[in-house]
Design an enzyme around this catalytic site. Structure first.
Site, PDB file in Angstrom:
ATOM      1  N   GLU A 127       0.856  -1.343   0.028  1.00  0.00           N
ATOM      2  CA  GLU A 127       0.130   0.074   0.019  1.00  0.00           C
ATOM      3  C   GLU A 127       1.130   1.324   0.066  1.00  0.00           C
ATOM      4  O   GLU A 127       1.835   1.195   0.275  1.00  0.00           O
ATOM      5  CB  GLU A 127      -0.952  -0.138   1.440  1.00  0.00           C
ATOM      6  CG  GLU A 127      -1.816  -1.307   1.114  1.00  0.00           C
ATOM      7  CD  GLU A 127      -2.673  -1.364   2.385  1.00  0.00           C
ATOM      8  OE1 GLU A 127      -2.810  -0.399   3.141  1.00  0.00           O
ATOM      9  OE2 GLU A 127      -3.703  -2.170   2.534  1.00  0.00           O
ATOM     10  N   GLY A 131       4.789  -0.507   2.481  1.00  0.00           N
ATOM     11  CA  GLY A 131       5.630  -1.114   1.677  1.00  0.00           C
ATOM     12  C   GLY A 131       6.444  -2.351   2.292  1.00  0.00           C
ATOM     13  O   GLY A 131       6.142  -3.389   2.347  1.00  0.00           O
ATOM     14  N   ILE A 337      31.389  -0.532 -20.336  1.00  0.00           N
ATOM     15  CA  ILE A 337      32.203  -1.142 -21.471  1.00  0.00           C
ATOM     16  C   ILE A 337      31.758  -0.651 -22.761  1.00  0.00           C
ATOM     17  O   ILE A 337      32.548  -0.523 -23.809  1.00  0.00           O
ATOM     18  CB  ILE A 337      32.020  -2.793 -21.276  1.00  0.00           C
ATOM     19  CG1 ILE A 337      32.961  -3.125 -20.046  1.00  0.00           C
ATOM     20  CG2 ILE A 337      32.523  -3.500 -22.580  1.00  0.00           C
ATOM     21  CD1 ILE A 337      32.737  -4.544 -19.849  1.00  0.00           C
ATOM     22  N   GLY A 339      30.806   2.270 -23.293  1.00  0.00           N
ATOM     23  CA  GLY A 339      31.209   3.792 -23.339  1.00  0.00           C
ATOM     24  C   GLY A 339      29.981   4.413 -23.625  1.00  0.00           C
ATOM     25  O   GLY A 339      28.848   4.348 -23.319  1.00  0.00           O
ATOM     26  N   GLU A 363       9.523  -7.268  -4.288  1.00  0.00           N
ATOM     27  CA  GLU A 363       9.427  -8.316  -3.453  1.00  0.00           C
ATOM     28  C   GLU A 363      10.268  -8.194  -2.310  1.00  0.00           C
ATOM     29  O   GLU A 363      11.105  -9.321  -1.583  1.00  0.00           O
ATOM     30  CB  GLU A 363       9.516  -9.557  -4.279  1.00  0.00           C
ATOM     31  CG  GLU A 363       8.518  -9.886  -5.166  1.00  0.00           C
ATOM     32  CD  GLU A 363       8.108 -11.139  -5.755  1.00  0.00           C
ATOM     33  OE1 GLU A 363       8.455 -12.158  -5.084  1.00  0.00           O
ATOM     34  OE2 GLU A 363       7.611 -11.344  -6.760  1.00  0.00           O
TER      35      GLU A 363
HETATM   36  C1  FAD Z   1       8.030  -2.232 -10.553  1.00  0.00           C
HETATM   37  C2  FAD Z   1       7.136  -2.716  -9.259  1.00  0.00           C
HETATM   38  C3  FAD Z   1       6.399  -3.900  -9.270  1.00  0.00           C
HETATM   39  C4  FAD Z   1       5.818  -4.231  -7.929  1.00  0.00           C
HETATM   40  N1  FAD Z   1       4.987  -5.112  -7.861  1.00  0.00           N
HETATM   41  C5  FAD Z   1       4.336  -5.356  -6.781  1.00  0.00           C
HETATM   42  C6  FAD Z   1       3.046  -6.243  -6.522  1.00  0.00           C
HETATM   43  O1  FAD Z   1       2.871  -7.004  -7.726  1.00  0.00           O
HETATM   44  N2  FAD Z   1       2.479  -6.546  -5.629  1.00  0.00           N
HETATM   45  C7  FAD Z   1       2.711  -5.941  -4.347  1.00  0.00           C
HETATM   46  O2  FAD Z   1       2.202  -6.147  -3.297  1.00  0.00           O
HETATM   47  N3  FAD Z   1       3.806  -4.882  -4.331  1.00  0.00           N
HETATM   48  C8  FAD Z   1       4.515  -4.776  -5.599  1.00  0.00           C
HETATM   49  N4  FAD Z   1       5.403  -3.716  -5.781  1.00  0.00           N
HETATM   50  C9  FAD Z   1       5.942  -3.160  -4.372  1.00  0.00           C
HETATM   51  C10 FAD Z   1       7.234  -3.477  -3.720  1.00  0.00           C
HETATM   52  O3  FAD Z   1       7.330  -4.763  -3.097  1.00  0.00           O
HETATM   53  C11 FAD Z   1       7.595  -2.410  -2.670  1.00  0.00           C
HETATM   54  O4  FAD Z   1       7.930  -1.171  -3.445  1.00  0.00           O
HETATM   55  C12 FAD Z   1       8.901  -2.613  -1.796  1.00  0.00           C
HETATM   56  O5  FAD Z   1       8.433  -3.833  -1.044  1.00  0.00           O
HETATM   57  C13 FAD Z   1       9.391  -1.686  -1.139  1.00  0.00           C
HETATM   58  O6  FAD Z   1       8.286  -0.772  -0.339  1.00  0.00           O
HETATM   59  P1  FAD Z   1       8.118   0.855  -0.565  1.00  0.00           P
HETATM   60  O7  FAD Z   1       8.221   0.909  -1.891  1.00  0.00           O
HETATM   61  O8  FAD Z   1       7.034   1.346   0.143  1.00  0.00           O
HETATM   62  O9  FAD Z   1       9.602   1.389  -0.032  1.00  0.00           O
HETATM   63  P2  FAD Z   1       9.647   1.759   1.750  1.00  0.00           P
HETATM   64  O10 FAD Z   1       9.142   0.506   2.387  1.00  0.00           O
HETATM   65  O11 FAD Z   1       9.182   3.045   2.063  1.00  0.00           O
HETATM   66  O12 FAD Z   1      11.257   1.528   1.909  1.00  0.00           O
HETATM   67  C14 FAD Z   1      11.901   3.074   1.605  1.00  0.00           C
HETATM   68  C15 FAD Z   1      13.382   2.765   1.778  1.00  0.00           C
HETATM   69  O13 FAD Z   1      13.546   2.494   3.261  1.00  0.00           O
HETATM   70  C16 FAD Z   1      14.263   1.365   3.593  1.00  0.00           C
HETATM   71  N5  FAD Z   1      13.601   0.404   4.705  1.00  0.00           N
HETATM   72  C17 FAD Z   1      12.401   0.144   5.108  1.00  0.00           C
HETATM   73  N6  FAD Z   1      12.263  -0.516   6.104  1.00  0.00           N
HETATM   74  C18 FAD Z   1      13.266  -0.623   6.566  1.00  0.00           C
HETATM   75  C19 FAD Z   1      13.955  -1.170   7.760  1.00  0.00           C
HETATM   76  N7  FAD Z   1      13.396  -1.718   8.884  1.00  0.00           N
HETATM   77  N8  FAD Z   1      15.479  -0.995   7.800  1.00  0.00           N
HETATM   78  C20 FAD Z   1      16.287  -0.984   6.835  1.00  0.00           C
HETATM   79  N9  FAD Z   1      15.745  -0.170   6.020  1.00  0.00           N
HETATM   80  C21 FAD Z   1      14.628  -0.161   5.636  1.00  0.00           C
HETATM   81  C22 FAD Z   1      13.783   0.252   2.327  1.00  0.00           C
HETATM   82  O14 FAD Z   1      14.865  -0.689   2.034  1.00  0.00           O
HETATM   83  C23 FAD Z   1      13.905   1.192   0.962  1.00  0.00           C
HETATM   84  O15 FAD Z   1      15.619   1.679   0.943  1.00  0.00           O
HETATM   85  C24 FAD Z   1       6.206  -3.546  -6.669  1.00  0.00           C
HETATM   86  C25 FAD Z   1       7.056  -2.389  -6.682  1.00  0.00           C
HETATM   87  C26 FAD Z   1       7.419  -2.022  -7.912  1.00  0.00           C
HETATM   88  C27 FAD Z   1       8.556  -0.703  -7.988  1.00  0.00           C
END
Ligand code: FAD
Length: 377
Positions: A127, A131, A337, A339, A363
């Site tokens: 959501e 995430g 590679i 360039g 994921e």
């Molecule tokens: C092209 C694409 C396809 C997707 N397809 C699907 C799908 O089909 N179904 C679905 O349900 N989702 C899907 N997603 C969602 C995807 O799984 C999430 O974007 C991902 O899990 C990260 O969540 P967020 O984008 O809210 O990032 P956030 O959770 O907001 O994270 C932001 C940053 O904070 C870091 N972070 C967060 N918590 C911690 C912690 N505890 N410790 C250290 N670092 C942390 C993260 O690693 C990241 O660097 C998709 C995303 C994309 C971009």
């Protein structure tokens, strides 16, 4: 673990390679530039068994194992990461969830359509505000007699617009357990279930990513998978398998970028010799080949454990973490590679570079994989 390709792996690898050359390669840049999700291609992939690789034959699938599955994803991703991503999301997430947790009636009804590619599936956990912390989801499901009423929205959903059916995770707001959630199979056309904005993305542009909206969606209790309250646990198990497929997707992108860079290093002349003769370039290629090999071993190890029914949460996270970082690094070096030519759309490496980055995010980000691995130590 035997790493030699089985007869089935050889067959599916050749078939996926031929399919990609014929039906994907000629259109890769058009789909990418126009951000077009080629729905008909996925119906055709269904005819070739690529949309139900893991689904038993009794439900219309190819009935193959994880080895064949990741082999096919790698071959498709070598040519186009977007198509590989959509294939992985359809097979491991939506179809995989129903295969693992659906009852017989649900399997009969949905797997036959999904495995043949007649229908495209989506899987909705993420959501806008949850995430990485997806267990904290806000989309609400409230029981009302024989129905559940669902309200809320999901973000970044692969095939959010074009899918025919979605597996949706929603929180049971009338449960005492605040993190209790359930999984539902919801068909497109159900009143109140619509899609929102389609994302305009850096890479993976031919894989549709879209918002899903739920406005008082009435879902019959026959669409619930397993018991109420089991949704998040189910989702985490589905992601264990899904992460192996993202590792395979990463491998395909890395291998594609590597092969392009290797060929170019033999053709491109500077200082009266092929650039591959310079140690600075050949060392890059040596690192790329070694890291791809290591990523492949991790990926096949996780798949082997999955096939044997062993718990592989840690190994799947390791494979996904490592392979996705290798894909990003390999694609980056491939652009280097090439360039200046690597920075143009006349050569394939800029697309590998853009597509690869998704693999460290979708994921579960690399940071989340490290949390999963660290917890298990
Ligand atoms: C092209 C694409 C396809 C997707 N397809 C699907 C799908 O089909 N179904 C679905 O349900 N989702 C899907 N997603 C969602 C995807 O799984 C999430 O974007 C991902 O899990 C990260 O969540 P967020 O984008 O809210 O990032 P956030 O959770 O907001 O994270 C932001 C940053 O904070 C870091 N972070 C967060 N918590 C911690 C912690 N505890 N410790 C250290 N670092 C942390 C993260 O690693 C990241 O660097 C998709 C995303 C994309 C971009």
């Amino acid at each position: 673990m035997n790493l030699d390709y089985t007869e089935n792996q050889r067959l599916i690898s050749q078939m996926a390679k031929d399919f990609a050359e014929k039906y994907i390669r000629p259109f890769v840049m058009k789909w990418d530039e126009e951000q077009e999700f080629p729905v008909d291609l996925f119906h055709k992939m269904g005819e070739y068994g690529l949309m139900g690789v893991l689904v038993p034959e009794q439900y219309g699938g190819a009935g193959m194992s994880y080895f064949e599955y990741i082999t096919a994803i790698e071959e498709i991703a070598k040519v186009c990461g977007s198509i590989g991503l959509s294939m992985a999301a359809h097979n491991s997430l939506c179809t995989g969830h129903i295969l693992a947790f659906g009852n017989e009636e649900q399997k009969q009804k949905y797997l036959s359509k999904l495995a043949t590619g007649e229908w495209i599936g989506a899987w909705a956990l993420t959501e806008a505000n949850t995430g990485s912390d997806s267990g904290n989801m806000r989309t609400a499901a409230i029981e009302d007699g024989d129905y559940w009423i669902i309200n809320g929205s999901k973000n970044f959903i692969t095939h959010g617009k074009s899918s025919n059916v979605a597996v949706v995770l929603a929180r049971n707001t009338n449960s005492e357990d605040k993190r209790s959630s359930s999984s539902f199979i919801i068909e497109k056309g159900t009143p109140g279930f619509t899609h929102g904005r389609k994302e305009n993305k850096l890479g993976m542009r031919a894989s549709e990513t879209c918002e899903l909206l739920f406005d008082n969606v009435r879902v019959h209790k026959s669409q619930l998978m397993g018991n109420a309250g089991e949704g998040f646990k189910q989702a985490m198990k589905v992601l264990d398998g899904g992460r192996i497929s993202i590792a395979a997707l990463s491998l395909g992108i890395a291998q594609g970028a590597f092969e392009a860079a290797l060929a170019y290093s033999k053709e491109r002349q500077q200082f009266n010799q092929p650039i591959g003769h310079f140690q600075g370039i050949s060392f890059k290629l040596a690192d790329m080949a070694t890291e791809i090999h290591a990523a492949r071993l991790l990926t096949f190890k996780a798949a082997d454990m999955k096939i044997k029914g062993q718990k592989m949460t840690r190994e799947a996270a390791m494979a996904k973490l490592y392979a996705s970082e290798v894909a990003v690094k390999t694609a980056n070096e491939a652009v280097q590679i090439f360039g200046g030519y690597g920075y143009t759309k006349d050569f394939p490496v800029e697309k590998y570079y853009r597509d690869a980055k998704l693999c460290t995010i979708g994921e579960g980000t690399s940071e989340i994989q490290k949390i999963v691995i660290a917890k298990s130590l």
